[in-house]
Design an enzyme around this catalytic site. Structure first.
Site, PDB file in Angstrom:
ATOM      1  N   HIS A 160      42.236  -7.942   0.853  1.00  0.00           N
ATOM      2  CA  HIS A 160      42.128  -6.497   0.671  1.00  0.00           C
ATOM      3  C   HIS A 160      41.448  -6.200  -0.658  1.00  0.00           C
ATOM      4  CE1 HIS A 160      45.387  -5.149   3.776  1.00  0.00           C
ATOM      5  NE2 HIS A 160      44.440  -5.894   4.303  1.00  0.00           N
ATOM      6  N   ARG A 184      23.596   0.429  14.610  1.00  0.00           N
ATOM      7  CA  ARG A 184      24.089  -0.721  15.384  1.00  0.00           C
ATOM      8  C   ARG A 184      24.747  -1.766  14.490  1.00  0.00           C
ATOM      9  NH1 ARG A 184      18.916  -1.715  19.332  1.00  0.00           N
ATOM     10  NH2 ARG A 184      19.139   0.161  20.609  1.00  0.00           N
ATOM     11  N   SER A 230       9.602   5.930  28.784  1.00  0.00           N
ATOM     12  CA  SER A 230      10.403   6.465  27.690  1.00  0.00           C
ATOM     13  C   SER A 230      10.335   5.655  26.412  1.00  0.00           C
ATOM     14  CB  SER A 230      11.865   6.551  28.129  1.00  0.00           C
ATOM     15  OG  SER A 230      12.363   5.258  28.353  1.00  0.00           O
ATOM     16  N   THR A 274      19.787   2.697  32.465  1.00  0.00           N
ATOM     17  CA  THR A 274      19.002   2.348  31.272  1.00  0.00           C
ATOM     18  C   THR A 274      18.685   0.859  31.250  1.00  0.00           C
ATOM     19  OG1 THR A 274      19.952   4.182  30.029  1.00  0.00           O
ATOM     20  CG2 THR A 274      19.065   2.357  28.742  1.00  0.00           C
ATOM     21  N   SER A 289      20.554   9.626  30.368  1.00  0.00           N
ATOM     22  CA  SER A 289      20.773  11.053  30.516  1.00  0.00           C
ATOM     23  C   SER A 289      22.150  11.390  31.115  1.00  0.00           C
ATOM     24  CB  SER A 289      19.663  11.596  31.413  1.00  0.00           C
ATOM     25  OG  SER A 289      19.838  12.948  31.639  1.00  0.00           O
ATOM     26  N   GLU A 299      42.237  -4.219  -3.116  1.00  0.00           N
ATOM     27  CA  GLU A 299      43.122  -4.191  -4.276  1.00  0.00           C
ATOM     28  C   GLU A 299      43.357  -5.617  -4.799  1.00  0.00           C
ATOM     29  OE1 GLU A 299      43.540  -3.038  -1.224  1.00  0.00           O
ATOM     30  OE2 GLU A 299      44.971  -1.379  -1.112  1.00  0.00           O
ATOM     31  N   LEU A 328      19.544  -4.082  22.750  1.00  0.00           N
ATOM     32  CA  LEU A 328      20.680  -3.429  22.085  1.00  0.00           C
ATOM     33  C   LEU A 328      21.221  -4.270  20.936  1.00  0.00           C
ATOM     34  CD1 LEU A 328      22.611  -1.949  25.146  1.00  0.00           C
ATOM     35  CD2 LEU A 328      20.855  -0.849  23.757  1.00  0.00           C
TER      36      LEU A 328
END
Lengths: 348, 348
Positions: free
Chosen positions: A49, A184, A169, A196, A284, A51, A204
């Site tokens: 962490h 991403r 597109s 898509t 879409s 701290e 991706l």
């Protein structure tokens, strides 16, 4: 008076963005006699962490922590998780004042603030709280709403088209494209519909140096991707496919999630998989389904005009009497493109 | 070193915007010993020129103009128009230096710079030239291209709709609406198609205090507005209707212009009527026709989303392979709206 130090703590925390999920990014600085003597941040999930890193760094340098002030973005934890409680370490260190940006909304973490006060440590709360809450928004949403933080990202022409009259597109936007890769790199997952995948066969992935790929979430309701080969099925990232089809078959690497494929089911399922944030990238119909669940919308616009083509929200229907659901919080532009960041008008 | 004074001259010139057309707005300051001793601007068409107003103001105050510097946005005129040549007045005054933003592109105005130099007056050119050219863009376009400066202004949803699926369109934008009235106060004319008149029955007036109404130009190709009553035909502004219909009849106040109604013909006709600027306000088909003729596009966007409805450029057709024609030069936002100002990518 602690704003400058909190700003530095926020800056440090950001180094963990996209690496600590579903933990929050946290940054901390130790201040003595008005100067920073040590710094720390939560670097990756399961790592130390912020701290602890700051205090250990101070000790290594031989600094005396007695009477020092700890400035930390989030209330320190008071429970045994992957690491021992930060509260105990801070109390033992002799630190006299703890300054926090916001309280930890996770009940599991315990009540650090109360424990400090019981041990005579002064606690100052709410320094740059809005900024800190924004920094931790994935975590806060994940913990308090038990679902991932949802972002919508579309790339449209001036006239709201995401594909031209021929269905093409690719590269509607270009100059601001690097921002998608920055997203991403930070979001735990990206989500697209089967349409898509069929049309664009996207990767991706995050194409930044030192970037890391998000989990790919595919919505393949009818199983149309079954038995086929696509880039999204490559093994360079974890892949989850939501489908209603019991018969649908995907490569061994892919996690198949049988589901009614409603937005609520998908978000609940992702939550159960410890995914704290999802970037919805199309198409879409998927945009239309997720719109009312979005915590933020990123509209990338090109000044191109198609006249005819596929509408960005083709599956949505509203009218002029309905008030706007989003307020604009930021706009950037470069050459022939602009990016509009929008947030829901009223947030609980 | 003259930038600050030129900025002031530009500020003064702006007081004439929308009042001096088709003349250019002009501002002038007289400087002596590093301070402004007099100011002037061209206040309305046919009124005194900025240089004359500044010089007369200095004289009234008893200032000695010998050795002074005149800073003026546009090259002073050297011809007898509605007023005598400014050049003579300046030469007689004893002013030693003339600083101009840009040369007057109108050959009718004569060559002031040359005349000054022939009379031993130092001329410094090109101070804040880009800003001054923008200030005078209506005039420069009007004089050099022999057509009005064309602005397109649309109000659209995020998804490029200017009316919802029921055809309703009023008040798509609201917060930034005052900007439309600021434009109507400055542009010499506004133009809409007959469809917009039939559907919305707009007034197309300027609702600012001290505002003035632009000339209303209506494109009624088929004469569908013939013999009917609409707000755009009210007598609070000059009205010009372009139509192909010989039979079409409009109120006596209205100027009927028989035309093939092509954009080129309309712009040429407006030029011949001394109209230096036109704000095209719709609808969808008219936007599509005028798009390739636009010198600037103002896209007002609301974060509303209609899903289905009337596309802002429904009569246009392009595709993803065509590079953007406009670059973004400015974006403003307020609450649930944003305004994108765009200019053609390459301008001669």
């Amino acid at each position: 008076m602690y704003e400058t130090f909190m700003k530095r703590a926020i800056e440090l925390a950001k180094k963990g963005l996209g690496r600590v999920n579903p933990n929050p990014p946290v940054g901390a600085v130790v201040v003595k006699d008005g100067r920073i003597i040590a710094e720390g941040f939560h670097p990756y999930f399961g790592g130390p962490h912020a701290e602890r890193m700051a205090i250990e760094s101070a000790r290594k340098k031989g600094e005396d922590l007695r009477g020092a002030t700890l400035i930390v973005t989030l209330e320190p934890c008071d429970h045994h998780g992957k690491t021992p409680p930060c509260t105990d370490l801070i109390i033992e260190s002799g630190i006299k004042t703890v300054v926090i940006g916001t309280r930890d909304p996770n009940p599991v973490s315990g009540n650090g603030v109360e424990k400090f006060r019981n041990h005579g440590i002064e606690v100052i709360e709410g320094v740059l709280e809005e900024e800190v809450k924004k920094l931790c928004e994935f975590f806060i949403t994940y913990v308090t709403k038990k679902r991932p933080f949802v972002a919508l990202k579309y790339a449209s022409t001036l006239d709201g088209k995401i594909a031209d009259h021929r269905g093409d597109s690719k590269w509607i936007t270009d100059k601001l494209r690097f921002k998608v890769h920055e997203m991403r790199n930070i979001y735990s997952a990206v989500l697209v519909g089967a349409g898509t995948v069929l049309k664009d066969n996207p990767q991706l992935t995050c194409r930044l140096k030192e970037g890391r790929n998000p989990v790919r979430v595919i919505l393949d309701r009818k199983g149309v991707l079954s038995g086929k080969v696509f880039r999204v099925f490559e093994e360079n990232a974890r892949v989850i496919v939501f489908t209603e089809s019991e018969e649908a078959e995907y490569p061994p690497h892919v996690e198949k999630a049988l589901s009614d494929c409603s937005v609520e089911s998908i978000l609940r399922n992702l939550y159960e998989r410890d995914i704290d944030s999802v970037l919805v990238e199309g198409g879409s119909k998927v945009f239309s389904e997720f719109l009312d669940h979005a915590d933020v919308v990123f509209g990338f616009y090109s000044t191109k005009i198609f006249g005819k083509g596929l509408d960005v929200f083709s599956g949505y229907l509203s009218d002029v009497s309905v008030p706007p659901k989003f307020k604009v919080v930021n706009v950037e532009f470069s050459d022939s493109e602009f990016l509009v960041e929008m947030r829901p008008c009223s947030r609980e």
